[in-house]
Enzyme design. Structure first.
Site, PDB file in Angstrom:
ATOM      1  N   LYS A 110       0.765  -0.437   0.113  1.00 53.38           N
ATOM      2  CA  LYS A 110       0.139  -0.362   0.594  1.00 53.38           C
ATOM      3  C   LYS A 110       0.990   1.458   0.163  1.00 53.38           C
ATOM      4  O   LYS A 110       1.265   2.198   1.050  1.00 53.38           O
ATOM      5  CB  LYS A 110      -0.833  -0.032   0.992  1.00 53.38           C
ATOM      6  CG  LYS A 110      -2.034   1.034   0.542  1.00 53.38           C
ATOM      7  CD  LYS A 110      -2.694   1.351   2.502  1.00 53.38           C
ATOM      8  CE  LYS A 110      -1.265   2.935   3.116  1.00 53.38           C
ATOM      9  NZ  LYS A 110      -1.445   4.042   2.057  1.00 53.38           N
ATOM     10  N   GLU A 169       8.612   1.305  11.760  1.00 55.38           N
ATOM     11  CA  GLU A 169       9.924   2.328  11.485  1.00 55.38           C
ATOM     12  C   GLU A 169       8.843   3.856  11.347  1.00 55.38           C
ATOM     13  O   GLU A 169       8.489   3.891  10.889  1.00 55.38           O
ATOM     14  CB  GLU A 169      10.536   2.284   9.999  1.00 55.38           C
ATOM     15  CG  GLU A 169      11.420   0.806   9.854  1.00 55.38           C
ATOM     16  CD  GLU A 169      12.456   0.496  10.612  1.00 55.38           C
ATOM     17  OE1 GLU A 169      12.599   1.956  11.243  1.00 55.38           O
ATOM     18  OE2 GLU A 169      13.508  -0.562  10.295  1.00 55.38           O
ATOM     19  N   GLU A 212       8.523  15.340  16.420  1.00 55.08           N
ATOM     20  CA  GLU A 212       9.572  15.971  14.627  1.00 55.08           C
ATOM     21  C   GLU A 212       8.127  16.598  13.769  1.00 55.08           C
ATOM     22  O   GLU A 212       7.111  16.735  13.851  1.00 55.08           O
ATOM     23  CB  GLU A 212       8.805  14.384  14.363  1.00 55.08           C
ATOM     24  CG  GLU A 212       9.102  14.362  12.844  1.00 55.08           C
ATOM     25  CD  GLU A 212       9.049  12.543  12.643  1.00 55.08           C
ATOM     26  OE1 GLU A 212       8.049  12.460  12.899  1.00 55.08           O
ATOM     27  OE2 GLU A 212       9.990  12.371  12.524  1.00 55.08           O
TER      28      GLU A 212
HETATM   29  P1  NAD Z   1       1.354   8.083   8.163  1.00 49.49           P
HETATM   30  O1  NAD Z   1       2.219   7.338   9.327  1.00 49.49           O
HETATM   31  O2  NAD Z   1       0.906   9.032   8.168  1.00 49.49           O
HETATM   32  O3  NAD Z   1       1.511   7.273   6.820  1.00 49.49           O
HETATM   33  C1  NAD Z   1       2.766   6.116   6.464  1.00 49.49           C
HETATM   34  C2  NAD Z   1       1.645   5.220   5.815  1.00 49.49           C
HETATM   35  O4  NAD Z   1       1.026   4.620   6.934  1.00 49.49           O
HETATM   36  C3  NAD Z   1       0.684   5.726   4.158  1.00 49.49           C
HETATM   37  O5  NAD Z   1       0.846   5.357   3.330  1.00 49.49           O
HETATM   38  C4  NAD Z   1      -0.564   5.350   4.855  1.00 49.49           C
HETATM   39  O6  NAD Z   1      -1.344   5.923   3.987  1.00 49.49           O
HETATM   40  C5  NAD Z   1      -0.457   4.458   5.884  1.00 49.49           C
HETATM   41  N1  NAD Z   1      -1.554   4.867   6.997  1.00 49.49           N
HETATM   42  C6  NAD Z   1      -2.567   6.346   7.104  1.00 49.49           C
HETATM   43  N2  NAD Z   1      -3.167   5.874   8.507  1.00 49.49           N
HETATM   44  C7  NAD Z   1      -3.690   4.074   8.604  1.00 49.49           C
HETATM   45  C8  NAD Z   1      -3.812   3.521   9.278  1.00 49.49           C
HETATM   46  N3  NAD Z   1      -5.141   3.930  10.300  1.00 49.49           N
HETATM   47  N4  NAD Z   1      -3.396   2.056   9.203  1.00 49.49           N
HETATM   48  C9  NAD Z   1      -3.077   1.667   8.340  1.00 49.49           C
HETATM   49  N5  NAD Z   1      -1.748   2.471   7.491  1.00 49.49           N
HETATM   50  C10 NAD Z   1      -2.215   3.724   7.661  1.00 49.49           C
HETATM   51  O7  NAD Z   1       3.153   8.725   7.342  1.00 49.49           O
HETATM   52  P2  NAD Z   1       3.586  10.047   6.750  1.00 49.49           P
HETATM   53  O8  NAD Z   1       3.448  11.181   6.760  1.00 49.49           O
HETATM   54  O9  NAD Z   1       3.419   9.471   5.536  1.00 49.49           O
HETATM   55  O10 NAD Z   1       5.338   9.549   6.462  1.00 49.49           O
HETATM   56  C11 NAD Z   1       6.122  10.517   7.618  1.00 49.49           C
HETATM   57  C12 NAD Z   1       6.534   9.333   8.711  1.00 49.49           C
HETATM   58  O11 NAD Z   1       7.095   8.413   8.555  1.00 49.49           O
HETATM   59  C13 NAD Z   1       7.345  10.707   9.768  1.00 49.49           C
HETATM   60  O12 NAD Z   1       7.198  10.380  10.985  1.00 49.49           O
HETATM   61  C14 NAD Z   1       8.674   9.669   9.346  1.00 49.49           C
HETATM   62  O13 NAD Z   1       9.718  10.429  10.569  1.00 49.49           O
HETATM   63  C15 NAD Z   1       7.747   8.627   9.665  1.00 49.49           C
HETATM   64  N6  NAD Z   1       9.173   7.731   8.464  1.00 49.49           N
HETATM   65  C16 NAD Z   1       9.911   7.116   9.566  1.00 49.49           C
HETATM   66  C17 NAD Z   1      10.915   6.177   8.479  1.00 49.49           C
HETATM   67  C18 NAD Z   1      11.958   5.375   9.331  1.00 49.49           C
HETATM   68  O14 NAD Z   1      13.026   4.991   8.401  1.00 49.49           O
HETATM   69  N7  NAD Z   1      11.972   5.973  10.750  1.00 49.49           N
HETATM   70  C19 NAD Z   1      11.210   6.627   7.193  1.00 49.49           C
HETATM   71  C20 NAD Z   1      10.556   7.469   6.501  1.00 49.49           C
HETATM   72  C21 NAD Z   1       9.726   7.977   7.105  1.00 49.49           C
END
Ligand code: NAD
Length: 484
Positions: free
Chosen positions: A179, A254, A385
């Site tokens: 996804k 992650e 963050e």
């Molecule tokens: P997000 O948590 O909003 O979304 C991440 C993914 O989760 C997307 O595909 C989103 O559609 C999905 N998602 C959203 N709601 C969901 C739910 N209820 N159930 C299952 N999936 C769901 O995060 P984002 O805004 O896309 O990314 C930014 C965040 O990701 C930041 O906090 C960043 O630090 C983190 N990040 C971490 C790493 C790492 O390696 N640790 C790498 C990149 C980003």
């Protein structure tokens, strides 16, 4: 699918077929640099996830019926295809995620190809052990794939983090539902097409686009999905963990970061300034390991701030398709609002905007590189963050003070140390609460090295041999040697 006269529409990839979503609905995908519509993408539903999960379950037998060496060749063919189509993929990633084309070419694309080739080499090396536990039995282990994997990918590095999940899962004999993030599905869709061309059998790699709260939730809840590998925010990660508890799914999370980048007064300041500026401004700060807290020894604080400002002034912001652009927009209006709100919070908390602090232009989601000084460790801008190009510069007294501040958040993904003193470097690196510590450099990752954190940064490690643990389960086989 790519009729240039109209906006393209993309379907779901389920069981090797491109199928319309059961809802009949499509979401609109924008170019974050111009706010223009670039595609309509299928909005998947719970029903689509169910069909994909059943297809992935059935495909497990097919995928594992192919020899490990041949699966490795298929992954290498996919890497070849990514290489062959890399200019197209680079342009697509830049267009959809608002990334400067030069950085996708230099970083994301080579890392994705390298990751595929690395795990292609692992397929026939995932082995068990003969463990001499008893004299009356032959006891050994085999490593089995965990089964169907749900991979949930964020928008900041769609192609690279997507492949970080796809490559090891396929190498271990798992099948997947991927996804992509709702905002950035374009390169994942193309990878789905290329995987079929490479010979990945139907049902092994399914791409179900749509909302996290719909498709993601359905994957987490589905009894036929055995494992979730998630990269994203701590808030969503927590919800996934709660959802996965219902049927005891295996999880890798992650999550976020608030990484400290510590500059000691004996550091080579030219490289420290260069590395610290790119540590926070790369990808417009939308990096989980962004060095968003720049901790500076009080003796060199003013000089470092002046030089960081000089560096920020030189960052070319603009058209993501231009090879000269260094910094692109944020990914969405929402992200722009979040970052601007944090800049307001910082001002209200009493921090000083030493540079930037404003939106750039009124078209596209651009924010100026921003440097806060007079930041107190307890302030929200130093604890939470922001995920934008916003650095907090915090002075420290001595080594102990630096470590206290660095370790004083809920995160623990990464950290940086700049110093010329070898003893200090080792001591501080050991004391830092972080999954990765960079010394006299910042921000590099390599698929051969474990990647991940603890606390609000999640758990489990991606990359290297560690990822094989994520996608396999050991099985013990006990064969009696007693005569009947
Ligand atoms: P997000 O948590 O909003 O979304 C991440 C993914 O989760 C997307 O595909 C989103 O559609 C999905 N998602 C959203 N709601 C969901 C739910 N209820 N159930 C299952 N999936 C769901 O995060 P984002 O805004 O896309 O990314 C930014 C965040 O990701 C930041 O906090 C960043 O630090 C983190 N990040 C971490 C790493 C790492 O390696 N640790 C790498 C990149 C980003």
């Amino acid at each position: 699918m790519n009729d240039k006269t109209k906006i393209p529409q993309y379907e779901l990839l389920i069981n090797g077929q491109w199928v319309p979503p059961e809802s009949g609905k499509y979401s609109t995908i924008l170019n974050p640099a111009t706010e223009e519509v670039i595609a309509h993408v299928a909005a998947g539903s719970e029903k689509d996830v169910d069909i994909a999960a059943r297809a992935a379950r059935a495909a497990l037998k097919v995928w594992n019926g192919i020899s490990a060496a041949e699966r490795g060749r298929i992954l290498n063919r996919l890497a070849d295809l990514l290489e062959k189509h890399q200019e197209e993929l680079i342009a697509l990633e830049s267009l959809n995620a608002g990334k400067p084309i030069s950085s996708v070419r230099r970083q994301d694309m080579p890392a994705a190809i390298d990751t595929l080739r690395y795990y292609a080499g692992w397929t026939d090396k995932i082995i068990g052990q003969v463990i001499p536990a008893r004299t009356d039995a032959l006891t050994y282990t085999v490593r089995e794939p965990v089964g169907v994997v749900g991979a949930i990918v964020p928008w900041n590095f769609p192609i690279m983090i997507g492949i970080w999940k796809i490559a090891p899962a396929l190498a271990c004999g798992c099948t997947l539902i991927v996804k992509p993030a709702e905002l950035t599905p374009m390169t994942a869709i193309r990878i789905g097409e290329l995987a079929l061309e490479a010979g990945v059998p139907p049902g092994v790699l399914n791409i179900v686009t749509g909302k996290g709260s719909v498709v993601g939730d359905a994957m987490v809840a589905h009894p036929q999905v055995d494992k979730i590998t998630f990269t994203g925010s701590p808030k969503v990660g927590r919800g996934i963990m709660q959802g996965a508890a219902v049927n005891f799914k295996k999880l890798t999370l992650e999550l976020g970061g608030k990484s400290a980048n510590i500059i000691f007064d004996d550091a080579d300041l030219d490289s420290a300034i260069r590395g610290s500026a790119s540590g926070i401004f790369f990808n417009a700060g939308q990096v989980c390991s962004a060095g968003s807290r720049i901790l500076v020894h009080k003796k060199i604080h003013d000089e470092v701030v002046d030089r960081l400002i000089e560096r920020a002034q030189k960052i070319r912001i603009g058209d993501t398709a231009s090879p000269d652009t260094i910094m692109g927009p944020l990914v969405s209006k929402n992200q722009l609002n979040t970052v601007m709100d944090y800049i307001d919070v910082g001002r209200k908390e009493g921090a000083c905007v030493a540079y930037g602090g404003n939106r750039v232009g009124d078209r596209g989601f651009y924010v100026a590189p921003t440097i806060f000084t007079d930041v107190k460790h307890e302030m929200r801008i130093s604890q939470e963050e922001i995920f934008g190009p916003v650095a907090s510069v915090i002075p420290f007294e001595d080594e102990e003070d630096a470590i206290r501040i660095a370790n004083g958040t809920a995160f623990s993904l990464a950290a940086g140390v700049w110093s010329a003193d070898v003893t200090r470097i080792h001591k501080v690196a050991q004391e830092l609460k972080a999954g990765t510590v960079w010394v006299n450099t910042y921000g590099y990752t390599d698929v051969r090295l474990p990647w991940g954190g603890t606390g609000e940064s999640g758990f489990g490690r991606e990359h290297g041999e560690a990822a094989l643990e994520n996608f396999t389960e050991p099985k013990t086989i006990w064969l009696s040697l007693l005569k009947r």
